[in-house]
Design a protein around this motif. Structure first.
Motif, PDB file in Angstrom:
ATOM      1  N   ALA A 317      31.467  41.362  69.839  1.00  0.00           N
ATOM      2  CA  ALA A 317      30.857  41.560  68.525  1.00  0.00           C
ATOM      3  C   ALA A 317      29.723  42.567  68.567  1.00  0.00           C
ATOM      4  CB  ALA A 317      30.349  40.226  67.980  1.00  0.00           C
ATOM      5  N   ARG A 318      28.997  42.616  69.677  1.00  0.00           N
ATOM      6  CA  ARG A 318      27.844  43.511  69.742  1.00  0.00           C
ATOM      7  C   ARG A 318      28.311  44.935  70.025  1.00  0.00           C
ATOM      8  NH1 ARG A 318      23.019  41.804  73.590  1.00  0.00           N
ATOM      9  NH2 ARG A 318      23.288  39.985  72.241  1.00  0.00           N
ATOM     10  N   PRO A 319      27.825  45.905  69.225  1.00  0.00           N
ATOM     11  CA  PRO A 319      28.226  47.295  69.466  1.00  0.00           C
ATOM     12  C   PRO A 319      27.832  47.741  70.871  1.00  0.00           C
ATOM     13  CG  PRO A 319      27.071  47.061  67.365  1.00  0.00           C
ATOM     14  CD  PRO A 319      26.926  45.767  68.085  1.00  0.00           C
ATOM     15  N   ARG A 320      28.651  48.604  71.428  1.00  0.00           N
ATOM     16  CA  ARG A 320      28.328  49.142  72.739  1.00  0.00           C
ATOM     17  C   ARG A 320      27.199  50.169  72.590  1.00  0.00           C
ATOM     18  NH1 ARG A 320      31.456  45.753  73.043  1.00  0.00           N
ATOM     19  NH2 ARG A 320      29.507  44.748  73.529  1.00  0.00           N
ATOM     20  N   ILE A 321      26.019  49.803  73.062  1.00  0.00           N
ATOM     21  CA  ILE A 321      24.866  50.694  72.966  1.00  0.00           C
ATOM     22  C   ILE A 321      24.733  51.438  74.288  1.00  0.00           C
ATOM     23  CG2 ILE A 321      22.368  50.791  72.662  1.00  0.00           C
ATOM     24  CD1 ILE A 321      22.537  48.403  70.841  1.00  0.00           C
ATOM     25  N   HIS A 479      24.535  56.129  58.847  1.00  0.00           N
ATOM     26  CA  HIS A 479      25.222  54.917  59.290  1.00  0.00           C
ATOM     27  C   HIS A 479      26.421  54.617  58.398  1.00  0.00           C
ATOM     28  CE1 HIS A 479      25.801  50.972  61.028  1.00  0.00           C
ATOM     29  NE2 HIS A 479      25.828  50.441  59.813  1.00  0.00           N
ATOM     30  N   GLN A 480      27.515  54.238  59.038  1.00  0.00           N
ATOM     31  CA  GLN A 480      28.706  53.784  58.337  1.00  0.00           C
ATOM     32  C   GLN A 480      28.917  52.309  58.640  1.00  0.00           C
ATOM     33  OE1 GLN A 480      30.547  55.488  56.165  1.00  0.00           O
ATOM     34  NE2 GLN A 480      29.155  57.240  56.437  1.00  0.00           N
ATOM     35  N   PRO A 481      28.725  51.407  57.643  1.00  0.00           N
ATOM     36  CA  PRO A 481      28.889  49.974  57.911  1.00  0.00           C
ATOM     37  C   PRO A 481      30.274  49.666  58.466  1.00  0.00           C
ATOM     38  CG  PRO A 481      27.890  50.321  55.757  1.00  0.00           C
ATOM     39  CD  PRO A 481      28.340  51.674  56.252  1.00  0.00           C
ATOM     40  N   VAL A 482      30.298  48.793  59.446  1.00  0.00           N
ATOM     41  CA  VAL A 482      31.560  48.386  60.062  1.00  0.00           C
ATOM     42  C   VAL A 482      32.164  47.251  59.241  1.00  0.00           C
ATOM     43  CG1 VAL A 482      32.646  47.458  62.134  1.00  0.00           C
ATOM     44  CG2 VAL A 482      30.725  49.064  62.328  1.00  0.00           C
ATOM     45  N   ARG A 483      33.396  47.393  58.918  1.00  0.00           N
ATOM     46  CA  ARG A 483      34.076  46.367  58.115  1.00  0.00           C
ATOM     47  C   ARG A 483      34.242  45.093  58.948  1.00  0.00           C
ATOM     48  NH1 ARG A 483      37.146  46.699  53.440  1.00  0.00           N
ATOM     49  NH2 ARG A 483      38.801  45.155  53.190  1.00  0.00           N
ATOM     50  N   PRO A 484      33.733  43.941  58.476  1.00  0.00           N
ATOM     51  CA  PRO A 484      33.848  42.709  59.260  1.00  0.00           C
ATOM     52  C   PRO A 484      35.302  42.285  59.438  1.00  0.00           C
ATOM     53  CG  PRO A 484      32.299  42.460  57.421  1.00  0.00           C
ATOM     54  CD  PRO A 484      33.040  43.729  57.202  1.00  0.00           C
ATOM     55  N   LEU A 538      36.031  40.698  51.009  1.00  0.00           N
ATOM     56  CA  LEU A 538      35.909  42.144  51.233  1.00  0.00           C
ATOM     57  C   LEU A 538      36.706  42.893  50.166  1.00  0.00           C
ATOM     58  CD1 LEU A 538      36.253  42.400  55.104  1.00  0.00           C
ATOM     59  CD2 LEU A 538      34.287  43.109  53.751  1.00  0.00           C
ATOM     60  N   PRO A 539      36.021  43.601  49.266  1.00  0.00           N
ATOM     61  CA  PRO A 539      36.759  44.445  48.316  1.00  0.00           C
ATOM     62  C   PRO A 539      37.550  45.511  49.055  1.00  0.00           C
ATOM     63  CG  PRO A 539      34.446  44.196  47.677  1.00  0.00           C
ATOM     64  CD  PRO A 539      34.575  43.662  49.073  1.00  0.00           C
ATOM     65  N   ASP A 540      38.602  45.983  48.432  1.00  0.00           N
ATOM     66  CA  ASP A 540      39.492  46.937  49.097  1.00  0.00           C
ATOM     67  C   ASP A 540      38.779  48.208  49.516  1.00  0.00           C
ATOM     68  OD1 ASP A 540      41.602  45.222  48.909  1.00  0.00           O
ATOM     69  OD2 ASP A 540      42.382  46.091  47.045  1.00  0.00           O
ATOM     70  N   SER A 541      37.828  48.668  48.714  1.00  0.00           N
ATOM     71  CA  SER A 541      37.210  49.962  48.982  1.00  0.00           C
ATOM     72  C   SER A 541      35.798  49.862  49.529  1.00  0.00           C
ATOM     73  CB  SER A 541      37.174  50.784  47.682  1.00  0.00           C
ATOM     74  OG  SER A 541      36.464  50.086  46.670  1.00  0.00           O
ATOM     75  N   SER A 542      35.459  48.730  50.123  1.00  0.00           N
ATOM     76  CA  SER A 542      34.090  48.550  50.626  1.00  0.00           C
ATOM     77  C   SER A 542      34.100  47.774  51.932  1.00  0.00           C
ATOM     78  CB  SER A 542      33.234  47.824  49.590  1.00  0.00           C
ATOM     79  OG  SER A 542      31.954  47.527  50.119  1.00  0.00           O
ATOM     80  N   ALA A 543      33.124  48.097  52.784  1.00  0.00           N
ATOM     81  CA  ALA A 543      32.954  47.335  54.026  1.00  0.00           C
ATOM     82  C   ALA A 543      31.902  46.258  53.876  1.00  0.00           C
ATOM     83  CB  ALA A 543      32.559  48.295  55.150  1.00  0.00           C
ATOM     84  N   VAL A 544      31.284  46.178  52.687  1.00  0.00           N
ATOM     85  CA  VAL A 544      30.212  45.205  52.459  1.00  0.00           C
ATOM     86  C   VAL A 544      30.782  44.003  51.719  1.00  0.00           C
ATOM     87  CG1 VAL A 544      27.959  44.799  51.440  1.00  0.00           C
ATOM     88  CG2 VAL A 544      28.524  47.059  52.364  1.00  0.00           C
ATOM     89  N   PRO A 545      30.753  42.810  52.306  1.00  0.00           N
ATOM     90  CA  PRO A 545      31.350  41.644  51.664  1.00  0.00           C
ATOM     91  C   PRO A 545      30.489  41.102  50.528  1.00  0.00           C
ATOM     92  CG  PRO A 545      30.307  40.996  53.721  1.00  0.00           C
ATOM     93  CD  PRO A 545      30.176  42.485  53.634  1.00  0.00           C
ATOM     94  N   ARG A 546      31.127  40.362  49.619  1.00  0.00           N
ATOM     95  CA  ARG A 546      30.441  39.581  48.596  1.00  0.00           C
ATOM     96  C   ARG A 546      30.690  38.117  48.922  1.00  0.00           C
ATOM     97  NH1 ARG A 546      29.660  44.327  48.220  1.00  0.00           N
ATOM     98  NH2 ARG A 546      29.511  45.571  46.309  1.00  0.00           N
ATOM     99  N   PHE A 547      29.668  37.299  48.763  1.00  0.00           N
ATOM    100  CA  PHE A 547      29.768  35.900  49.191  1.00  0.00           C
ATOM    101  C   PHE A 547      29.836  34.963  47.985  1.00  0.00           C
ATOM    102  CE2 PHE A 547      27.918  37.998  52.876  1.00  0.00           C
ATOM    103  CZ  PHE A 547      28.686  37.465  53.898  1.00  0.00           C
ATOM    104  N   TYR A 548      30.733  33.968  48.109  1.00  0.00           N
ATOM    105  CA  TYR A 548      30.922  32.969  47.066  1.00  0.00           C
ATOM    106  C   TYR A 548      30.849  31.571  47.701  1.00  0.00           C
ATOM    107  CZ  TYR A 548      32.599  36.963  44.390  1.00  0.00           C
ATOM    108  OH  TYR A 548      32.694  38.179  43.767  1.00  0.00           O
TER     109      TYR A 548
END
Length: 734
Positions: A317-321, A479-484, A538-548
């Motif tokens: 899960a952690r990006p390779r730094i 920065h480009q958010p990574v899609r979960p 996750l909306p189709d065109s976004s990497a940022v989730p909405r929570f319900y």
């Protein structure tokens, strides 16, 4: 440092620890089995026992009593050494005195891997690794819980995390004891510890007479078998030879012709310590304790497996730094507080940009914060999300406590950047608290506190420009958010409400997917959830989730959410287009701060609009019929009375005690806080008797409910703040 001390001994010595723990657990069974199968002779005196055995075996040379109570005799028969387990009632042999072959083999495996001294040294290294793991694990549990006094505080996280920590909480004491005693015994084996003071007994000779019957010796008659360890018989042909009696209290020599006590020696303190350690490790003499320690040892394979799963999941899960320098050599220390992993992506982008600008950068979790290690640091940058309302995210547990108790503020300047969703009232609350505490403690702030809303690359880039200016650098953060990672959910049914009052709302029910066990173990599937947890869509065109908030639990067999359509809402617009059979991409995020719990305390549920979702889930799951009172606000009962039929059914079968509604567009408009005030006496009574208040809905509604409750509770000396501090007033507000 503590985390590293816990991680690497476990990874490197994992197989060895499995052999140690499993063989030790199996060996712990033998003492209790021996105890249960042994014929006890505690009511006899040593004289009586010796007489009976000598009558059957005249050439007996020694009698031994094991801690289990088992009696063994040793003699020679036609010059051939013999040994047997003895029935103390008859003095006759009933079994072989040698351990069974499997026990002997298992003991050798546990002590030396079936090798000699080299094997003992390897197993000693395993015991040392176990000790390091137990000590570091204890410190990590205390840190995770928020202090020693919260050792057994509730856990959150995937199954692997909870299982790993829960087992460690119970077993760590036994593992500390087993590993420490193993190292002591190994040190004795290799003569690394002193032998202790020598016995005061010197060589003793008899008086020249022989032949006195053991039944007539006073010392033997006064010694109960329960205290016997061994009795060695003299050579009848040697008048100077003597009886040697060893008991729990010490060692004595008896004249074989008169039975007179010739010499006595108390065991030294060193001997007692060594014997106690041997007992604690082997269980010989404390069979019940040995069995308990054996069961604790069985937790090691489970903790090893879950520990590896956690390490591997974190590693993935952690990006390779790349180019992450050691903490002691870094000019810039980058500390990350993350719950789901997205903040680490921003940290990787920042690390890359700073490194490209010529900086030496060390990135680490906030939980590893140790200013003494940052010897060359000129600045500390903190990127932190907030968990729930205002709690620390998983990788920042304990950070605020350590920050508050620093003896002095470091010379390094500080910058804090918060990540969150502005639609929630607790937006970046933890990161804000970090910045406030640091300023109060005298830290120099490199740039003012800023926030990033919904993983906005623009917010992040703007903060980067301010940071670069303060550091004298050209710093561009692209920065480009990574899609979960998400999983497909198929819609089963939908119910539409609210179109007549310009508040389109739907109840969506999705089929429960079957997640593989390894996904559920790492918390990545849909294996375990309850109402009040969150569904990230996750909306189709976004990497940022909405929570319900979930209106169902795992046991319901489906996934249900309540959604209101927002003008130009990307996610809600997509959800409103769904028809049965369509699918979305979603994932689960647990939200233990808004769970109904399993106790029997009454619940007062207050919600409006889509806030009814998790509250309906609590009522649906109320199989134990705990008292629940619901206050629900809507616009009009003919258009948006969500769960209207279900609520009436739940009331009839006892899952819901009573519900009150408030309609803002009825003939006599009123709001949910008005409904609370109308039942003020009943609400005050329930709270006084221990009820818990749970509020879900918009922030304006929540503010009105809090004000109404303050008025209702004032006559009984309570406030919403006091209830919140006791965990009896919780909100899920958006």
């Amino acid at each position: 440092m503590i985390r590293l001390a816990h991680r690497w001994p476990g990874l490197v010595a994992g197989l060895l620890l499995l052999v140690l723990s499993l063989s030790g657990a199996l060996l712990s069974i033998f003492p209790i089995v021996e105890r249960l199968s042994s014929v006890q002779a505690d009511a006899l005196s040593t004289a009586e026992l010796a007489e009976r055995i000598q009558a059957v075996h005249p050439e007996v040379e020694q009698i031994r009593r094991r801690p289990s109570g088992r009696i063994s005799a040793y003699w020679s028969e036609n010059g051939v050494p013999r040994a047997a387990v003895i029935d103390p009632a008859t003095g006759r042999e009933i079994a072989s005195a040698d351990p069974n072959p499997f026990e002997r083999w298992l003991t050798r495996l546990h002590r030396s891997l079936l090798f000699g001294d080299a094997g003992r040294m390897v197993m000693a290294a395993g015991a040392a690794a176990m000790l390091v793991l137990a000590v570091s694990g204890t410190a990590l549990i205390a840190r995770r819980a928020g202090g020693w006094r919260r050792w057994f505080s509730p856990l959150r996280g995937p199954l692997a995390t909870r299982l790993h920590v829960e087992l460690a909480r119970i077993a760590v004491g036994g593992l500390l004891l087993s590993s420490a005693t193993a190292l002591w015994m190994t040190a004795l084996t290799f003569d690394l510890l002193p032998d202790g003071p020598s016995s005061r007994l010197t060589e003793v000779e008899g008086g020249g007479r022989t032949g006195m019957p053991v039944a007539g010796m006073d010392v033997l008659k006064r010694t109960p078998v329960s205290q016997l360890r061994s009795l060695s018989f003299p050579d009848p042909a040697d008048a100077t030879d003597v009886f040697t009696l060893k008991t729990d209290r010490g060692t004595s020599h008896l004249d074989q012709g008169t039975g007179v006590l010739l010499a006595w020696s108390d065991p030294s303190a060193w001997q007692r310590v060594s014997e106690t350690i041997d007992m604690l490790h082997t269980g010989r003499g404390a069979a019940a304790l040995g069995l308990v320690l054996g069961f604790m040892a069985l937790s090691v394979p489970v903790m090893a497996g879950t520990g590896f799963v956690l390490w591997f999941a974190g590693w993935r899960a952690r990006p390779r730094i790349r180019g992450n320098v050691a903490a002691g050599r870094a000019e810039t220390v980058l500390l990350v507080g993350s719950e789901g992993g997205s903040t680490w992506g921003f940290a990787a982008t920042l690390h890359t940009a700073l490194s490209a600008a010529g900086q030496t950068v060390h990135a680490a979790p906030m939980s590893s914060f140790e200013p003494a290690r940052y010897r060359q640091a000129r600045r500390i940058l903190i990127l932190s999300a907030t968990y729930g309302d205002s709690a620390a995210p998983a990788s920042a547990r304990g950070f605020l406590d350590r920050l508050k108790f620093l003896p002095a503020a470091p010379s390094a300047a500080l910058a804090v950047l918060g990540f969150g969703d502005r639609s929630f009232p607790g937006y970046c609350a933890f990161a804000q608290a970090v910045a406030d505490v640091a300023e109060a403690e005298g830290w120099h702030m490199l740039v003012p506190f800023r926030t990033v809303n919904r993983q906005s690359p623009q917010d992040f880039a703007c903060w980067g420009q301010s940071l670069g200016a303060a550091m004298g650098l050209e710093l561009e953060l692209a920065h480009q958010p990574v899609r979960p990672a998400a999983f497909p959910l198929t819609l089963v049914s939908r119910r539409d409400y609210g179109a007549e009052v310009q508040a389109p709302t739907i109840i969506l029910r999705f089929a429960l997917p079957k997640s593989p066990f390894w996904l559920r173990l790492t918390g990545r599937g849909f294996g375990r959830f309850v109402a009040g947890d969150l569904l990230g869509v996750l909306p189709d065109s976004s990497a940022v989730p909405r929570f319900y908030s979930l209106a169902s639990g795992e046991r319901d067999g489906f996934i249900e959410i309540v959604v209101r359509k927002h003008p130009a809402g990307l996610c809600s617009g997509q959800l409103f287009e769904l028809r049965p059979g369509d699918a979305i991409n979603a994932f689960l995020r647990r939200n233990p701060g808004f769970h109904a719990g399993r106790d029997a305390a009454p619940l007062i549920l207050v919600g409006a609009g889509t806030g009814i979702g998790p509250l309906a889930g609590f009522i649906r799951a109320n199989a134990r019929r705990r008292p629940i009172r619901l206050f629900f606000g809507m616009r009009h009962p003919d258009s948006d009375f969500l769960y209207g039929e279900e609520l009436e059914g739940w009331r009839r079968n006892g899952q819901l005690q009573r519900f009150d509604t408030a309609c803002s567009r009825a003939r006599q408009p009123r709001y949910v806080q008005d409904a609370l005030r109308g039942e003020s006496a009943e609400v005050a009574r329930m709270v006084r008797e221990g009820a818990r208040v749970m509020v879900c809905g918009g922030r304006d509604m929540a503010a009105g409910v809090s004000a109404a409750l303050a008025d209702i509770l004032a006559p009984i000396g309570l406030t919403p703040a006091l209830l919140r501090a006791e965990g009896r007033y919780v909100e899920d507000v958006f």
